[in-house]
Design a protein around this motif. Sequence first.
Motif, PDB file in Angstrom:
ATOM      1  N   GLU A  13       1.013  -0.815   0.039  1.00 13.81           N
ATOM      2  CA  GLU A  13       0.251   0.300  -0.050  1.00 13.81           C
ATOM      3  C   GLU A  13       0.882   1.246  -0.012  1.00 13.81           C
ATOM      4  OE1 GLU A  13      -2.458   2.107  -0.349  1.00 13.81           O
ATOM      5  OE2 GLU A  13      -3.826   0.417  -0.046  1.00 13.81           O
ATOM      6  N   ARG A  15      -0.868   4.756  -0.924  1.00 13.63           N
ATOM      7  CA  ARG A  15      -1.040   5.456  -0.772  1.00 13.63           C
ATOM      8  C   ARG A  15      -1.281   6.355   0.643  1.00 13.63           C
ATOM      9  NH1 ARG A  15      -6.820   3.540  -2.583  1.00 13.63           N
ATOM     10  NH2 ARG A  15      -6.437   1.242  -1.079  1.00 13.63           N
ATOM     11  N   VAL A  74      -6.215   5.555   5.008  1.00  8.14           N
ATOM     12  CA  VAL A  74      -6.432   4.742   3.664  1.00  8.14           C
ATOM     13  C   VAL A  74      -7.191   3.378   3.998  1.00  8.14           C
ATOM     14  CG1 VAL A  74      -6.379   4.137   1.532  1.00  8.14           C
ATOM     15  CG2 VAL A  74      -5.239   5.301   2.303  1.00  8.14           C
ATOM     16  N   SER A 142     -14.321   7.791  -6.463  1.00  7.56           N
ATOM     17  CA  SER A 142     -12.571   7.886  -7.310  1.00  7.56           C
ATOM     18  C   SER A 142     -11.500   6.687  -7.014  1.00  7.56           C
ATOM     19  CB  SER A 142     -11.975   8.949  -5.666  1.00  7.56           C
ATOM     20  OG  SER A 142     -12.850   9.862  -5.229  1.00  7.56           O
ATOM     21  N   MET A 143     -12.117   5.517  -6.394  1.00  6.78           N
ATOM     22  CA  MET A 143     -11.133   4.827  -6.176  1.00  6.78           C
ATOM     23  C   MET A 143     -11.971   3.346  -6.847  1.00  6.78           C
ATOM     24  SD  MET A 143      -8.619   5.154  -3.969  1.00  6.78           S
ATOM     25  CE  MET A 143      -8.991   7.367  -4.645  1.00  6.78           C
ATOM     26  N   SER A 144     -12.607   3.083  -7.238  1.00  4.17           N
ATOM     27  CA  SER A 144     -13.220   2.893  -8.438  1.00  4.17           C
ATOM     28  C   SER A 144     -13.102   3.028 -10.141  1.00  4.17           C
ATOM     29  CB  SER A 144     -14.695   2.537  -8.037  1.00  4.17           C
ATOM     30  OG  SER A 144     -15.101   1.831  -7.235  1.00  4.17           O
ATOM     31  N   CYS A 146     -10.021   4.199 -10.032  1.00  8.13           N
ATOM     32  CA  CYS A 146      -8.655   3.571 -11.037  1.00  8.13           C
ATOM     33  C   CYS A 146      -8.760   2.365 -10.843  1.00  8.13           C
ATOM     34  CB  CYS A 146      -7.470   4.234  -9.349  1.00  8.13           C
ATOM     35  SG  CYS A 146      -7.460   5.998  -8.597  1.00  8.13           S
ATOM     36  N   ASN A 324      -5.921  -4.057  -2.733  1.00 12.52           N
ATOM     37  CA  ASN A 324      -5.479  -2.291  -3.004  1.00 12.52           C
ATOM     38  C   ASN A 324      -5.178  -2.113  -4.652  1.00 12.52           C
ATOM     39  OD1 ASN A 324      -3.508  -3.455  -2.559  1.00 12.52           O
ATOM     40  ND2 ASN A 324      -2.337  -1.727  -1.713  1.00 12.52           N
ATOM     41  N   PRO A 326      -5.626   0.035  -6.473  1.00 13.74           N
ATOM     42  CA  PRO A 326      -6.011   1.573  -6.869  1.00 13.74           C
ATOM     43  C   PRO A 326      -5.160   2.119  -5.639  1.00 13.74           C
ATOM     44  CG  PRO A 326      -8.811   1.150  -5.640  1.00 13.74           C
ATOM     45  CD  PRO A 326      -7.710   0.060  -5.874  1.00 13.74           C
ATOM     46  N   SER A 333      -4.524   8.147  -7.143  1.00 12.27           N
ATOM     47  CA  SER A 333      -5.636   7.535  -5.866  1.00 12.27           C
ATOM     48  C   SER A 333      -5.166   8.506  -4.598  1.00 12.27           C
ATOM     49  CB  SER A 333      -5.180   6.475  -6.337  1.00 12.27           C
ATOM     50  OG  SER A 333      -3.714   5.810  -5.009  1.00 12.27           O
ATOM     51  N   THR A 334      -3.960   8.871  -4.948  1.00 14.31           N
ATOM     52  CA  THR A 334      -3.855   9.675  -3.500  1.00 14.31           C
ATOM     53  C   THR A 334      -4.742  10.438  -3.431  1.00 14.31           C
ATOM     54  OG1 THR A 334      -2.029   8.152  -2.541  1.00 14.31           O
ATOM     55  CG2 THR A 334      -1.805  10.739  -1.726  1.00 14.31           C
ATOM     56  N   PHE A 337      -8.436  11.228  -3.086  1.00 11.64           N
ATOM     57  CA  PHE A 337      -8.943   9.848  -1.602  1.00 11.64           C
ATOM     58  C   PHE A 337      -8.186  11.146  -1.291  1.00 11.64           C
ATOM     59  CE2 PHE A 337      -8.216   8.132   1.925  1.00 11.64           C
ATOM     60  CZ  PHE A 337      -8.719   7.593   1.979  1.00 11.64           C
TER      61      PHE A 337
END
Length: 386
Positions: A13, A15, A74, A142-144, A146, A324, A326, A333-334, A337
């Motif tokens: 991870e 982010r 996150v 948003s994450m979807s 990505c 993860n 994204p 993605s950060t 997010f």
Amino acid sequence: MIIGVPKEIMKDEKRVAVTPDTVKKFVNDGATILVQRGCGLGANFMDDEYRQAGATIIDDVAEIYKQSDVILKVKEPIFNVEKNMHEIDMMNRGQYLISFLHPANSYNHEMVRKMATNGIIGLTLDGIPRISRAQRMDALTSMSTCAGYKGMIMAADTLSKFVPQLFTAVGMLKPANVMVIGSGVAGLQAIATAKRLGAVVYAADIRPEACEQAKSLGAKVIDCGVPAEIAVGKGGYANRLPEKWIIKERESLRDTIVKMDIVFLSALIPGKVAPIIVTEDMVKEMSPGSVIVDVSIDQGGNCEITSPGEVVTKHSVSIQGIKNIPGQLPTTSTWMFANNVYHIINYLTKDGSIVLDMNDEIVASTIVTDGEKILHQGTKEAMGIA
């Protein structure tokens, strides 16, 4: 209000919950921001940038948990090997935790119980309702976005053949066949990406409107055989289907699924465990070298034999259960997010403190634990709590 941002410790991870830009916004709003040293390096945000934006850099993550009123993460809290204790056990009673908690998923149930026992007030970002006033807070969308893009790129990278049709000196190579199940935000982005790569794309969703959106992107829609009045719930989301209709859906999709080179799974039900659509028997019938990317794994997965957090080969099919995806696009993605989270905090804050109105649809949809008990309805159902 003191806001703490620890470095994410889940495997791979990269982010982080804030960017220097959102730190500056928080500071201008009167908050104190504590960030763990190196927390943004994976997403290419440097400590000096955070410091210049007004954050205080803290070396020891335990101090961040100790001093903060609100913790922004996150991913859900997990066991911290370096500290030899769970992240929840570093938190304080009455402390707020805002993150993707995915509380309905069975492998997070013990963590949710620990949150309630330890007096944590937890809000899960996957519960943000898709209503107009919550759009800027919708981290799941948003994450979807990505996940749909990167997940399809990962599938193409794993596939042992070309995706587009090619004409070569020794003959024609047929394009890859791709099936996208679940035409929500991630699914639509996956369809668009697969089309750009040159695949023949099929799509399925129990919601007629989602099917129309998939068709508009050039996908061939496969009928799931589920009536709209059973399939579509509040706000246009998919309903949790009775078992007989899930079986009907599997039967309707089976013949197409087993012929695919890539199957992209993104069928979700808000706040509930994801439905099993691809069974082990289906996987056994797929061609050797085929690829399944199960982006619904955070809520249990759409494939019966997806291994959470892992890429495995079963019955000669690569099944990707990376939790993860994204995080494989950490800078973009950060940025998305962190802005979502800023708008959530801004919305919930009154006179410098978070105030939760349980009659507010946004709060009611996201609250998991209130410092004493588990409130999240989908989680209670999955746990068998009355």
